[in-house]
Design an enzyme around this catalytic site. Structure first.
Site, PDB file in Angstrom:
ATOM      1  N   CYS A  65       0.833  -1.210   0.000  1.00 15.04           N
ATOM      2  CA  CYS A  65       0.000   0.000   0.000  1.00 15.04           C
ATOM      3  C   CYS A  65       0.868   1.261   0.000  1.00 15.04           C
ATOM      4  CB  CYS A  65      -0.914  -0.030   1.227  1.00 15.04           C
ATOM      5  SG  CYS A  65      -1.571   1.569   1.722  1.00 15.04           S
TER       6      CYS A  65
ATOM      7  N   CYS B 128       0.634   3.362   3.099  1.00 11.78           N
ATOM      8  CA  CYS B 128       1.310   2.681   4.214  1.00 11.78           C
ATOM      9  C   CYS B 128       2.823   2.912   4.138  1.00 11.78           C
ATOM     10  CB  CYS B 128       1.025   1.182   4.188  1.00 11.78           C
ATOM     11  SG  CYS B 128      -0.729   0.753   4.202  1.00 11.78           S
TER      12      CYS B 128
ATOM     13  N   CYS C 224     -29.313  -5.255  -9.595  1.00 13.93           N
ATOM     14  CA  CYS C 224     -28.964  -6.308  -8.623  1.00 13.93           C
ATOM     15  C   CYS C 224     -28.956  -7.692  -9.277  1.00 13.93           C
ATOM     16  CB  CYS C 224     -29.952  -6.257  -7.458  1.00 13.93           C
ATOM     17  SG  CYS C 224     -29.997  -7.744  -6.453  1.00 13.93           S
TER      18      CYS C 224
ATOM     19  N   CYS D 168     -31.260 -10.264  -7.586  1.00  9.57           N
ATOM     20  CA  CYS D 168     -32.665 -10.025  -7.936  1.00  9.57           C
ATOM     21  C   CYS D 168     -32.989 -10.655  -9.293  1.00  9.57           C
ATOM     22  CB  CYS D 168     -32.957  -8.530  -7.978  1.00  9.57           C
ATOM     23  SG  CYS D 168     -32.519  -7.637  -6.464  1.00  9.57           S
TER      24      CYS D 168
END
Length: 518
Positions: free
Chosen positions: A60, A63, A402, A405
């Protein structure tokens, strides 16, 4: 010696830079930073009263930038009983997941048995040292001198919670509760206790009980909120702080939005284009905020940055605007945008809202003229009428994008068709779907799609469906939880049997008739 070309040199420097940065993301073994694992984490937290933990990944970039600063801060704090630790989330995935780590680096402050708090300081060594040193100080500052108290109030950058202790209240259970709450909320507020005579005379209402006063940054002393508890406990004090610590006319930003939503009381928005517009409306809104303190929160919102939020409260992106969002009921109310906002209308609008005489702005698709599918196309305008129709109503709240769905759709349509094709089933059961991105529904907590609720025909409380998304499971749910016990599987099987008989009869009728020859 051949000179390196620019491309080769750049590549080498990039590799060297990457290697150095990669090493820097992980604290130097010579620093005071402690590397923690799943096996050592809990024990370390229990043994140390104050810990700043960095959840990181070696690759990272942020980081890598933080690494040296974190190591330097750890060394500076080593003698103060404040520990800094690192958890490598590429190695300790389960530990990081248990704390809901979504990005790197994430910094959390651990203090004994309290829930960890997000680190709110800057990510330079000096800032880390200053922030953590402040946290190591007592949660409550005791200030007895009047001028020192006044200086502290005038220099506030975050709300001050002042405990005023009359002589007869010292050592009371309420005092212990104050210190307990201060320890839990110290990252967000400045807690002070005083027995100063001037403040006791001004604020104390009972010689044997503490009084609590909330001073907010950048506000007049007379605007402070004073507690008036009929009964007192930790919950009452926390609620008092949560409500009263917010500014009379605050500001919605990415940092403050969640705290206002979590308060769960109506939120009144004024969207402004310029500072001049905000300044002009402040004398109107501030008295309203005082009047409705604890009932409605009032905030400004900078439209050039956050104007798109207007659509979330069913308003057009035309500014300035004034609207109220009833968070608990998810109902939205707004001053008409047919013409430019007249600020003089705000006070009456708020009064009408408080009196319950306003109609909410409902986002809804138009009611279909014809229902031409087995699944009922439900919209916001008629949601309440349908779910309270006296039938067992199963509603799928979905989003067009979705995937789950879409996978449910064929099964859901088959289920609806079973009821629709049966005389009794059609009269007693409705299988419906509602596009939750295009329709408002009040008093409903939808956290993901699809979400299915059954509204029993007898008007009892709606029931969340949490079972398998199969035809059999859905049919059993409606049969067992609905008012009428209609069994879709029995209807289906009976229809199939009847169809088989009909087909057999038809086949026999179509077969040629055989005659004996003469």
């Amino acid at each position: 010696m051949r000179l390196l070309n620019l491309q080769t040199l750049t590549a080498i420097l990039a590799v060297l830079s990457f290697t150095k940065a990669e090493d820097n993301a992980i604290a130097s073994p010579d620093s005071a930073v402690v590397k923690l694992t799943s096996e050592t984490f809990q024990g370390f937290i229990k043994e140390n009263p104050l810990v700043l933990a960095e959840f990181f990944a070696p690759w990272c970039g942020h980081c890598k930038k933080l690494g040296p600063e974190f190591s330097s801060a750890a060394d500076a704090l080593a003698t103060k009983d404040i520990k800094l630790a690192q958890i490598d989330c590429t190695e300790e995935r389960d530990l990081c997941n248990s704390f809901g780590i979504k990005g790197y680096p994430t910094l959390k402050v651990f203090r004994g048995a309290n829930e960890p708090a997000e680190y709110q300081g800057q990510r330079q060594s000096d800032s880390i040292v200053s922030y953590m040193t402040k946290l190591s100080l007592p949660a409550v500052s005791v200030i007895e001198n009047s001028s020192d108290l006044l200086d502290s109030i005038s220099e506030l950058t975050s709300p001050m919670i002042l405990q005023v202790l009359p002589p007869g209240a010292t050592g009371s259970d309420a005092n212990s509760t104050f210190y307990e709450v201060a320890n839990a909320l110290r990252n967000d507020f400045f807690f002070v206790s005083t027995s100063n005579d001037e403040y006791v005379k001004k604020y104390a209402t009972d010689s044997k009980k503490p009084t609590y006063v909330v001073f907010r940054a950048d506000e007049q002393l007379d605007d402070a909120s004073v507690s008036n508890f009929d009964t007192f406990d930790k919950t009452h004090l926390v609620d008092f702080i949560d409500v009263e610590s917010k500014p009379l006319f605050g500001e919605i930003t990415g940092a403050t939005f969640q705290s206002y939503m979590a308060a769960n009381i109506p939120l009144a928005y004024y969207f402004w284009n310029t500072e001049a517009e905000r300044d002009a409306v402040a004398p109107i809104i501030t008295p309203l905020a005082k009047k409705y303190r604890g009932e409605i929160n009032f905030v400004g919102l900078e439209a050039p940055k956050f104007g798109m939020h207007a659509k979330n409260i069913n308003m057009e992106e035309t500014f300035p605007l004034f609207a109220i969002h009833d968070i608990a009921g998810n109902l939205k109310y707004g001053i008409s945008q047919d013409k430019d906002l007249d600020n003089s209308l705000i006070a009456k609008f708020v009064s009408d809202y408080a009196a319950g005489s306003l109609e909410p702005i409902v986002k809804s698709e138009e009611i279909p003229e014809v229902q031409d599918e087995a699944v009922y196309h439900l919209v916001g305008y008629e949601h309440e009428a349908i779910v309270k129709s006296g039938k067992d109503v199963l509603v799928e709240y979905y989003a067009p994008w979705c995937g789950h769905c879409k996978r449910l759709a064929p099964t859901y349509e088959e289920l609806a068709a079973i009821y629709q094709n049966d005389t009794i089933g059609k009269e007693k059961v409705v299988v419906a779907k509602l596009d939750h991105t295009a329709n408002d529904v009040s008093n409903l907590d939808i956290t993901g799609y699809p979400t299915l609720f059954l509204y029993p025909g007898d008007g009892s409380e709606k029931i969340l469906y949490e079972g398998q998304r199969s035809l059999e499971a859905l049919a059993d749910f409606i049969k067992e939880k609905g008012t009428y016990g209609i069994d879709a599987l029995e209807i289906r099987d009976a229809a199939a049997a009847a169809a088989a008989v009909t087909e057999e009869v038809a086949e026999e009728a179509a077969a040629p008739v055989e005659h004996d020859e003469l």
